[in-house]
Motif scaffolding. Structure first.
Motif, PDB file in Angstrom:
ATOM      1  N   GLN A   1       0.816  -1.214   0.000  1.00 20.39           N
ATOM      2  CA  GLN A   1       0.000   0.000   0.000  1.00 20.39           C
ATOM      3  C   GLN A   1       0.854   1.271   0.000  1.00 20.39           C
ATOM      4  O   GLN A   1       0.396   2.340  -0.429  1.00 20.39           O
ATOM      5  CB  GLN A   1      -0.928   0.013   1.218  1.00 20.39           C
ATOM      6  N   LYS A   2       2.104   1.179   0.453  1.00 19.64           N
ATOM      7  CA  LYS A   2       3.002   2.349   0.438  1.00 19.64           C
ATOM      8  C   LYS A   2       3.341   2.764  -0.993  1.00 19.64           C
ATOM      9  O   LYS A   2       3.738   3.912  -1.230  1.00 19.64           O
ATOM     10  CB  LYS A   2       4.297   2.021   1.197  1.00 19.64           C
ATOM     11  N   ASP A   3       3.180   1.817  -1.930  1.00 13.98           N
ATOM     12  CA  ASP A   3       3.505   2.107  -3.333  1.00 13.98           C
ATOM     13  C   ASP A   3       2.320   2.718  -4.090  1.00 13.98           C
ATOM     14  O   ASP A   3       2.423   2.993  -5.285  1.00 13.98           O
ATOM     15  CB  ASP A   3       3.942   0.821  -4.057  1.00 13.98           C
ATOM     16  N   ILE A   4       1.201   2.892  -3.384  1.00 14.83           N
ATOM     17  CA  ILE A   4      -0.031   3.338  -4.041  1.00 14.83           C
ATOM     18  C   ILE A   4      -0.340   4.801  -3.709  1.00 14.83           C
ATOM     19  O   ILE A   4      -0.273   5.218  -2.548  1.00 14.83           O
ATOM     20  CB  ILE A   4      -1.229   2.467  -3.617  1.00 14.83           C
ATOM     21  N   GLU A   5      -0.649   5.544  -4.755  1.00 12.95           N
ATOM     22  CA  GLU A   5      -1.181   6.900  -4.588  1.00 12.95           C
ATOM     23  C   GLU A   5      -2.610   6.887  -5.126  1.00 12.95           C
ATOM     24  O   GLU A   5      -2.826   6.626  -6.304  1.00 12.95           O
ATOM     25  CB  GLU A   5      -0.327   7.913  -5.357  1.00 12.95           C
TER      26      GLU A   5
ATOM     27  N   HIS B   1       0.411   3.407  -9.311  1.00  9.65           N
ATOM     28  CA  HIS B   1       1.408   2.513  -8.723  1.00  9.65           C
ATOM     29  C   HIS B   1       2.777   3.140  -8.957  1.00  9.65           C
ATOM     30  O   HIS B   1       3.301   3.123 -10.072  1.00  9.65           O
ATOM     31  CB  HIS B   1       1.332   1.116  -9.372  1.00  9.65           C
ATOM     32  N   LYS B   2       3.331   3.727  -7.920  1.00 15.64           N
ATOM     33  CA  LYS B   2       4.530   4.564  -8.064  1.00 15.64           C
ATOM     34  C   LYS B   2       5.759   3.824  -8.606  1.00 15.64           C
ATOM     35  O   LYS B   2       6.486   4.388  -9.436  1.00 15.64           O
ATOM     36  CB  LYS B   2       4.840   5.239  -6.722  1.00 15.64           C
TER      37      LYS B   2
ATOM     38  N   ARG C   1     -12.160  -2.520  -8.338  1.00 14.82           N
ATOM     39  CA  ARG C   1     -11.903  -2.721  -9.759  1.00 14.82           C
ATOM     40  C   ARG C   1     -10.510  -2.228 -10.142  1.00 14.82           C
ATOM     41  O   ARG C   1      -9.784  -2.871 -10.905  1.00 14.82           O
ATOM     42  CB  ARG C   1     -12.946  -1.991 -10.599  1.00 14.82           C
ATOM     43  N   ALA C   2     -10.138  -1.057  -9.617  1.00 18.00           N
ATOM     44  CA  ALA C   2      -8.830  -0.473  -9.933  1.00 18.00           C
ATOM     45  C   ALA C   2      -7.699  -1.383  -9.476  1.00 18.00           C
ATOM     46  O   ALA C   2      -6.725  -1.602 -10.212  1.00 18.00           O
ATOM     47  CB  ALA C   2      -8.701   0.906  -9.291  1.00 18.00           C
TER      48      ALA C   2
END
Length: 394
Positions: A254-258, A283-284, A304-305
């Protein structure tokens, strides 16, 4: 094209093996390796099949739905190859008996009958051997998965978007012929028609096994509806076929998600227009961005995303693996990379040219979603290459 469909794999269903009738095969690789080297493997499969058949009659198994499903699937995965092996053994024994009768008989008429029977049985044995070799080919573990089918407009401006829309209709029609379920996950429509990008979810029997050969660049040559001087334009659309994966198969930090939210707009009532139901996910590490608006709630769009993101990340991993495999292969007819130009659709000549196969197909048939012949040809060519490699490594 009427084709044999079967499968082989210990403990998993790998339907999707296709063996076309001899007269319909464009280029048949006649494998010279003897089937004798596979006898231990075939006998092992036979023993496992019999053991699993006995387990189906076990009350403990029958009363446990999870175990019953497991045993049933494992048995089904072995059934085709075991039946073929039994058929091969029976016909080979009969061929040997006919040979002995031919060699030992002094009666001319009997000798003639024995020779005819021997030749017929030997031909049958050869056909069964070819079928068994196909059944023994390594299976793709993703074949039985549902897919995310992503179509993006490429070069060609508005015409590329219109072509992307045409492809969406083709694959939707094909899915209908297979009784698959189709859901629009994400869509970015173009003002002049078609789609800038469209993601469809397709659920059904062995979806990935059929559609994986459609991945790559699809180039169209035609006169656009907006062209006033009758000039032929060349446009492209990119098709990606991504097997659906769950959270266990692809884990996302989740840290990689904006994640951002926005108003969806369009049809759907006041809720989607006034409440921020759309989800914009980034997804950074990879730069993959997913924008979902199709669902009417933010939670569903978020699910969905992440579903699309997992499929995209898994596809990236698969593509790296396939590049390594393709480096050792004579040709790659299998799963295409996004950048690989796989077909050209020429409207003037009303033909579809598959560049991997070096063959043409009727364009009107393709546009109606009747693409089974093209897919079968791709599967068959891929199998021929694997058979040749198996023979060379034997």
């Amino acid at each position: 094209m009427a084709c044999f469909v079967g499968g082989f794999g210990f403990g998993r269903s790998v339907r999707g093996r296709i063996l076309c009738p001899r007269e319909q095969r464009p280029r048949v690789v006649r494998v010279s390796m003897s089937l004798e080297s596979f006898i231990p493997k075939l006998k092992s499969a036979q023993d496992q099949f019999e053991e699993l058949t006995q387990q189906l009659g076990d009350p403990d198994v029958a009363s446990n739905p999870t175990e019953l499903t497991k045993v049933t699937k494992a048995r089904a995965a072995l059934e085709d190859v075991v039946n073929a092996y039994n058929e091969w053994t029976e016909n080979r024994e009969q061929a040997e008996e006919a040979k002995m009768l031919f060699e030992e008989s002094d009666d001319a008429e009997m000798k003639e009958m024995a020779r005819d029977e021997m030749n017929e049985l030997n031909a049958t044995v050869a056909d069964i051997e070819e079928r068994i070799r196909v059944l023994l080919l390594p299976s793709d573990p993703n074949d039985d998965k549902n897919v995310m089918l992503e179509i993006r407009a490429g070069t060609g401006g508005d015409e590329a978007s219109i072509w992307a829309g045409d492809l969406v209709r083709v694959y939707t029609k094909y899915a209908e012929t297979k009784s698959w379920k189709v859901f629009t996950v994400s869509a970015s429509e173009n003002e002049s028609g078609g789609y800038k990008e469209c993601v469809l979810e397709m659920q059904g029997d062995m979806v990935y096994s059929r559609l994986k050969y459609e991945a790559g660049v699809h180039r169209v040559q035609r006169v656009p509806a907006t062209e006033t001087q009758g000039r032929v334009h060349t446009s492209t659309a990119t098709v990606a076929i991504m097997p659906e994966v769950d959270e266990v198969e692809v884990q996302i930090d989740q840290k990689d998600i904006e994640l951002k939210t926005a108003r969806s707009g369009g049809a759907g009532g006041q809720n989607v227009n006034k409440v921020e139901t759309a989800v914009d996910l980034l997804h950074k590490p990879t730069g993959i961005r997913v924008f979902c608006t199709e669902e009417r709630s933010q939670l569903k769009n978020k699910d969905r995303a992440f579903q699309i993101l997992r499929a995209k990340l898994y596809e990236m991993e698969l593509e790296e693996q396939q590049k390594a495999i393709a480096g050792n292969r004579r040709s790659q007819v299998g799963t295409g990379a996004r950048s690989e130009k796989i077909r050209t659709y020429n409207y003037k000549d009303s033909r579809v040219s598959d560049h991997r196969l070096g063959r043409n197909f009727p364009l009107p048939t393709f546009l109606e979603g009747k693409i089974e012949d093209i897919i079968d040809a791709c599967i068959f060519e891929d199998q021929q290459q694997m058979l040749l490699e198996m023979a060379e490594s034997a």
